[in-house]
Write an enzyme that holds these catalytic residues in place. Structure first.
Site, PDB file in Angstrom:
ATOM      1  N   ARG A 183     -15.612  24.450  83.905  1.00 47.25           N
ATOM      2  CA  ARG A 183     -16.719  24.798  84.797  1.00 47.25           C
ATOM      3  C   ARG A 183     -17.990  24.091  84.319  1.00 47.25           C
ATOM      4  NH1 ARG A 183     -17.878  30.957  84.758  1.00 47.25           N
ATOM      5  NH2 ARG A 183     -15.744  30.928  85.578  1.00 47.25           N
ATOM      6  N   ASP A 186      -8.904  30.734  84.685  1.00 49.98           N
ATOM      7  CA  ASP A 186      -8.660  31.923  85.498  1.00 49.98           C
ATOM      8  C   ASP A 186      -7.392  31.636  86.297  1.00 49.98           C
ATOM      9  OD1 ASP A 186     -11.061  32.862  84.530  1.00 49.98           O
ATOM     10  OD2 ASP A 186     -12.154  32.564  86.400  1.00 49.98           O
ATOM     11  N   GLU A 206     -10.902  41.426  82.624  1.00 49.07           N
ATOM     12  CA  GLU A 206     -10.476  40.580  83.757  1.00 49.07           C
ATOM     13  C   GLU A 206      -9.062  40.077  83.495  1.00 49.07           C
ATOM     14  OE1 GLU A 206     -14.912  38.886  84.949  1.00 49.07           O
ATOM     15  OE2 GLU A 206     -13.396  37.510  84.181  1.00 49.07           O
ATOM     16  N   HIS A 232      -8.377  36.099  83.285  1.00 48.58           N
ATOM     17  CA  HIS A 232      -9.117  35.178  82.410  1.00 48.58           C
ATOM     18  C   HIS A 232      -8.452  35.057  81.033  1.00 48.58           C
ATOM     19  CE1 HIS A 232     -12.653  33.142  80.683  1.00 48.58           C
ATOM     20  NE2 HIS A 232     -12.342  33.842  79.587  1.00 48.58           N
ATOM     21  N   HIS A 234     -15.570  28.623  79.888  1.00 47.76           N
ATOM     22  CA  HIS A 234     -15.097  27.613  80.833  1.00 47.76           C
ATOM     23  C   HIS A 234     -15.822  26.273  80.625  1.00 47.76           C
ATOM     24  CE1 HIS A 234     -12.546  30.059  83.526  1.00 47.76           C
ATOM     25  NE2 HIS A 234     -13.395  31.047  83.283  1.00 47.76           N
TER      26      HIS A 234
END
Length: 237
Positions: free
Chosen positions: A103, A154, A212, A215, A147
């Site tokens: 990311r 993810d 989460e 993740h 990320h």
């Protein structure tokens, strides 16, 4: 999303952690994939990709800054771990669908800027029980992310037989207590499916984030570097 902190030696990362606003590297288009990175679909067998931040199906409701491509990119070490997990899962009839991987740091800046606006149009779908401030306070989002180090993904599961999604009891980035991997708010069957994914990733060297279920990141000693180059679907490797 920012997850449990790992040891990060880079001074710029430590400085950014203490800032109220993200202090992030700007987008810098590159002519070649950085040597530490690869396209996940060139490494991970049976991989399917649906980068949520490249479209509108995310908690902001629009494409996120830096997502100019649709192919998932990841650090080579983490990608090798995901590839091993994919081989384990294939023996059980499952494939991996990736929602996010590398990311750009500009995306974290974009998230922060969004958090300062009154735009709550995606709240019902993604964070129905939280305010934007609480999203940050509860560490669903942070000013930095694993990320952007190229070590986090993810992911979810799909059935290799017919390509249908496995019922995991929730969508990507549903920022809620029900998204914890062992949440009692989902059915036993859904928890079992989450455990299948978690066990395969753990066996391959990827650590999960309890809040989460989707993740995972590759732990390490560092030093780590933040990356800001935007996604591009045709970078030479």
């Amino acid at each position: 999303m920012l997850k449990s902190w790992i040891a990060v030696a880079a001074a710029c990362l430590l400085a950014a952690c203490s800032a109220e606003k993200p202090m992030l590297a700007p987008d810098a288009p590159v002519a070649k994939m950085p040597a530490a990175f690869c396209y996940m679909d060139s490494v991970v067998p049976h991989l399917k990709t649906d980068l949520k931040y490249a479209g509108n199906d995310n908690f902001v409701g629009r494409p996120i800054r830096g997502y100019t491509g649709r192919r998932a990119i990841l650090g080579r070490d983490a990608a090798a771990c995901v590839a091993q997990a994919a081989r384990i899962l294939a023996r059980q009839g499952y494939g991996i669908l990736v929602w996010d991987a590398y990311r750009p740091t500009s995306a974290m800046q974009d998230f922060f800027e969004w958090s300062q606006t009154p735009d709550d149009r995606m709240r019902r779908q993604f964070y129905p029980h939280l305010t934007k401030r609480q999203i940050y306070e509860q560490r669903y989002i942070g000013t930095l992310s694993e990320h952007s180090l190229g070590i986090a993904v993810d992911v979810t599961l799909y059935h290799l037989k017919d390509g249908s999604p496995v019922d995991m009891g929730g969508r990507h980035d549903f920022l809620d207590a029900s998204s914890a991997w062992d949440s009692p708010l989902v059915t036993p069957a859904q928890r079992a499916n989450r455990r299948i994914l978690r066990d395969a990733m753990a066996a391959s060297g990827m650590k999960g984030y309890d809040k989460e279920w989707w993740h995972f990141y590759k732990p390490g000693e560092g030093p780590f570097a933040l990356y800001g180059f935007p996604l591009n679907d045709s970078l030479p490797q």
